[in-house]
Write an enzyme that holds these catalytic residues in place. Structure first.
Site, mmCIF file in Angstrom:
data_model
loop_
_atom_site.group_PDB
_atom_site.id
_atom_site.type_symbol
_atom_site.label_atom_id
_atom_site.label_comp_id
_atom_site.label_asym_id
_atom_site.label_seq_id
_atom_site.Cartn_x
_atom_site.Cartn_y
_atom_site.Cartn_z
ATOM 1 N N GLU A 1 28.277 119.288 10.059
ATOM 2 C CA GLU A 1 29.489 118.697 9.505
ATOM 3 C C GLU A 1 29.702 118.935 8.012
ATOM 4 O O GLU A 1 30.841 119.078 7.569
ATOM 5 C CB GLU A 1 29.476 117.175 9.770
ATOM 6 C CG GLU A 1 29.443 116.798 11.235
ATOM 7 C CD GLU A 1 30.741 117.147 11.954
ATOM 8 O OE1 GLU A 1 31.778 117.301 11.272
ATOM 9 O OE2 GLU A 1 30.721 117.283 13.190
ATOM 10 N N SER B 1 27.563 66.121 55.872
ATOM 11 C CA SER B 1 26.617 65.008 55.755
ATOM 12 C C SER B 1 25.850 65.001 54.444
ATOM 13 O O SER B 1 25.223 63.992 54.108
ATOM 14 C CB SER B 1 25.629 65.045 56.924
ATOM 15 O OG SER B 1 26.294 64.799 58.145
#
EC number: 2.4.99.28
Length: 809
Positions: free
Chosen positions: A90, A460
């Protein structure tokens, strides 16, 4: 000659004017742009987007949320050779220039002016790229380029070179949602930065130019070309590496592949709950601020919960018929393993069950199957024993079926995706911390969290709440209530005749035995005796909303629509001595700098803290809205044998700064209910739980009409756990798929792990109770109820018919 001089004078004048205009225009543009430039000082405190991390209570990774992958690193953590790879690619003169490469800029301007290209190379240093990444867009124009140059100069004046390079390496996009060099190294190679080889460093350095179309996964050929012909060769030209090193790196094939951070605790439903809670707390940006969230989930218990649910649903399927292959694919007779495996593309694993395609079967009853990774497995005849049919008659080439690992290494069994679903919720009963949560069989297939979102009838398993209301009203475990037919009629003439599950009646019985045997008619009569309004109000003390509870007698049979989490919370009141706790999941939140920004302080149950004894429903011995079930029994209570006025069990008090949970119900009622629910395990519908070999196991099974729901809620040690099994379409689970058969085995398998090495929880009668004998049973009763025992003892008149009609209004 004079005329020529005149023309030259005019030309010079025009040039001077144009120059002045150009200078003024450039100055104006400079002023216009520079005045709008952002403050570079923000880069010193920049907050890069980072994902949110979710951990278990024991520090294990549960999930990562966020749109991007990024793990910011300091420049000192970046290997020198990796920095050189990026500099060579770069900006080779990065440490020499002042942020601007004038030669490159001139070349870029010339190309823009003399060609039709809108995008030209050159001119952007690393500093300029940082300026563009943080402050500008990607538009190609003179104006943006000038702004980029000005910003680069400002950046260079205020930041050191290493600081600029650090920003660049952490900000750059590397494709596949990976931002920053550390995230790229982990995603493409599964490595830390200091573990990268030269060829991998060069490959990574070549990605930012073409992050989406040129990364080593999307386009390995293009990525290799850039690695070999550009990055590595540039490193040689700049004397960062030798030619031999470059050649060795070039010889290595491209080997990048996706690597996701390993999830150490599989708890997707709990993790999704965290995600939603964080967004509610901090907004949508919470997923990109690098928060580290520690939950209450216990890694070991969560694993046990997932395994238990999967095993329980697999056993459920084994009790029912084989439904056939998931799908059948017509494959060529000469298709090889790779071709077969390709047909599994897009078929995901679910709940630990892997998709396979049948390659062939053998006369001996085995089958050879192919997985999506092209590996072959041989299923022995025993793999399908539960189907009752040999594999060579069950399967054929091209069938897509499911397999999962067996108990022994290398062993596989034939499975099918369950038609039922299940959820498991486990809480610390003393503070409400969620220790394990499974919201369904497979989060991949269905993200609906049945633990918190599914509203089902508890059947239940709701009865203990009704019984506790009756005990509060003056009933005791030895009170007699008839298990006999009864018809209730409303004012419109509609009738309701509740039934026991077995269709039989046992006549007068103690309510302890009625709960143990889950007799529906006793529950209905109890509720009718104490009054629906009183019961609804009382049961809200367990954390339920009153509008969730039906305003009629069917409530006693568990017809409310409740979530498994709310049921577990209610049972925690029994497990912790009568305190109402709030379930919670997030324990701590740290920011990206690992600074603590949130610490949960849950309310804690404390039996030894008198300050918490508030909001208790007052006890009374008078019946409300009751009916005459016949003359009271002639049996008189025996002389009290013991009055428990001894100090309560010594329990360490928590930190005085710890908030106390409010008392929900009388601790004496808790003692009675816990004793009764322990009997459910010892001799009732949950005797299978005796296999845990603990004296503190208590709970209640639950089933609904046509076996649409199966439950078991219970507790032992420090944990309260609820398991539900049912179908999302509300269809029946099948014949005799009760709570004790479908849900209880899951609960037992989980609690076997959860209760390992945990001390036995005691159930000591609290102060204000007397032990007495009534109806042939010795029970602890509240002192104020001693003189009213007969008021809650009923039997049918001998002359009455087996059915009696009552007006319920």
């Amino acid at each position: 000659m004079y005329r020529l001089r005149g023309w030259l004078g005019w030309l010079l004048t025009i040039l001077i004017i144009l120059t002045l205009v150009g200078i003024l225009a450039a100055g104006g543009m400079y002023y216009a742009i520079s005045s709008k430039l952002p403050d570079i000082r923000n880069l010193k405190q920049v907050e890069l987007q980072e994902p949110m991390y979710v951990y278990s209570h024991d520090g294990l990774l549960m999930a990562i949320f966020g749109e991007i992958r990024r793990y910011p690193v300091q420049i000192k953590e970046v290997p020198e050779q990796l920095k050189q790879a990026f500099l060579a690619t770069e900006d080779a003169r990065f440490y020499e220039h002042s942020g601007i490469d004038y030669k490159g800029i001139a070349r870029a301007i010339w190309l823009l002016a003399t060609t039709n290209e809108k995008r030209v190379p050159g001119g952007s240093t690393i500093t300029q790229q940082v300026a563009r990444q943080f402050f500008l867009n990607s538009e190609y124009s003179y104006k943006r380029k000038l702004a980029e140059i000005l910003l680069a100069r400002k950046i260079e004046s205020q930041l050191k070179k290493d600081e600029i390079l650090e920003l660049y390496l952490n900000k750059s996009f590397f494709g596949n949602r990976a931002y920053g060099i550390a995230a790229a190294a982990e995603f493409y190679y599964g490595k830390k930065l200091n573990e990268l080889n030269l060829d991998e460093m060069a490959s990574l350095a070549g990605i930012p130019k073409f992050p989406s179309s040129g990364n080593p996964i999307t386009n390995p050929a293009r990525a290799r070309e850039r690695r070999d012909l550009y990055v590595l060769q540039r490193m040689v030209d700049l004397n960062f590496i030798t030619q031999d090193q470059a050649n060795a790196a070039k010889a290595i094939p491209m080997h990048a592949k996706p690597h996701e951070p390993p999830v150490q605790v599989y708890a997707p439903y709990a993790a999704e709950m965290v995600r939603q809670e964080m967004i509610a707390k901090y907004g949508g940006a919470a997923l990109n601020k690098g928060y580290h969230v520690t939950t209450t989930i216990d890694g070991t218990l969560q694993m046990a919960a997932e395994t238990s649910v999967r095993n329980g649903l697999a056993l459920y399927e084994h009790r029912h018929r084989w439904r056939g292959a998931e799908q059948h694919i017509e494959v060529d007779a000469n298709a090889d393993t790779a071709t077969l495996a390709a047909h599994l593309s897009g078929i995901s694993s679910q709940g630990g069950m892997f998709p396979v395609i049948v390659a062939r079967t053998t006369p001996e009853g085995s089958a050879v199957v192919v997985r999506s990774d092209r590996s072959e497995l041989t299923l022995p005849p025993a793999a399908a024993r539960w189907t009752g049919t040999p594999l060579n008659k069950l399967l054929k080439r091209g069938d897509v079926v499911r397999v999962r690992p067996g108990e022994k290494w290398g062993e596989w069994t034939l499975e099918q995706l369950p038609s039922a679903q299940s959820t498991l919720v486990s809480l610390d009963a003393n503070n409400g911390a969620l220790r394990a949560l499974v919201g369904g069989f497979s989060f991949t297939a269905n993200k609906f969290n049945r633990a918190t979102q599914a509203r089902r009838q508890p059947g239940s398993s709701f009865k203990p709440f009704v019984y506790s209301a009756a005990l509060e009203k003056g009933f005791n475990p030895a009170s007699i209530v008839p298990d006999a037919p009864v018809i209730f009629r409303d004012r419109r003439g509609h009738t309701w005749s509740p039934q026991n599950d077995d269709g039989k009646f046992q006549g007068p019985m103690r309510i302890r035995d009625a709960l143990v045997q889950s007799r529906n008619l006793v529950s209905v009569r109890l509720l009718d005796a104490i009054g629906v309004d009183f019961a609804r109000n009382y049961i809200t003390q367990f954390g339920f909303e009153e509008n969730e509870i039906p305003p009629n007698l069917s409530m006693s049979l568990g017809t409310a629509s409740l979530t498994p989490l709310s049921i577990a919370r209610g049972y925690a009141v029994f497990a912790n001595g009568g305190f109402r706790i709030d379930p919670w999941l997030i324990d701590e939140i740290h920011d990206r700098e690992h600074k603590l920004i949130f610490k949960n302080t849950p309310k804690v149950a404390c039996r030894s803290c008198t300050s918490a004894n508030t909001n208790v429903t007052q006890s009374t011995s008078q019946l409300v809205d009751g009916f005459n079930f016949g003359a009271p029994t002639k049996t008189e209570p025996s002389k009290p044998v013991k009055n428990n006025n001894e100090p309560p069990q010594t329990i360490p008090s928590p930190d005085p700064n710890t908030p106390m949970a409010p008392r929900a119900i009388d601790e004496r009622v808790v003692f009675q209910l816990v004793s009764m629910m322990r009997d459910v395990v010892l001799r009732g519908t949950a005797t299978a739980a005796r296999s845990l070999n603990r004296q503190d196991i208590a709970g209640k099974t639950g089933s609904t009409n046509e076996h649409r729901d199966a439950w078991f809620s219970g507790f032992g040690g420090p944990y309260v756990t609820t398991v539900w099994v049912g179908r999302d379409d509300f269809q029946s689970l099948g014949y005799r798929e009760y709570g004790g058969k479908a849900a209880l085995p899951i609960w037992i398998e989980y609690m076997r792990t959860a209760l390992k090495d945990k001390p036995i929880a005691r159930n000591v009668p609290p102060q204000g109770m007397t032990q007495t004998t009534l109806n042939g049973a010795t029970e602890w009763v509240k002192n104020e109820d001693i003189n009213h025992l007969q008021d809650h003892d009923f039997k049918l008149h001998e002359e009455e018919s087996d059915e009696q009609t009552f007006d319920i209004f």
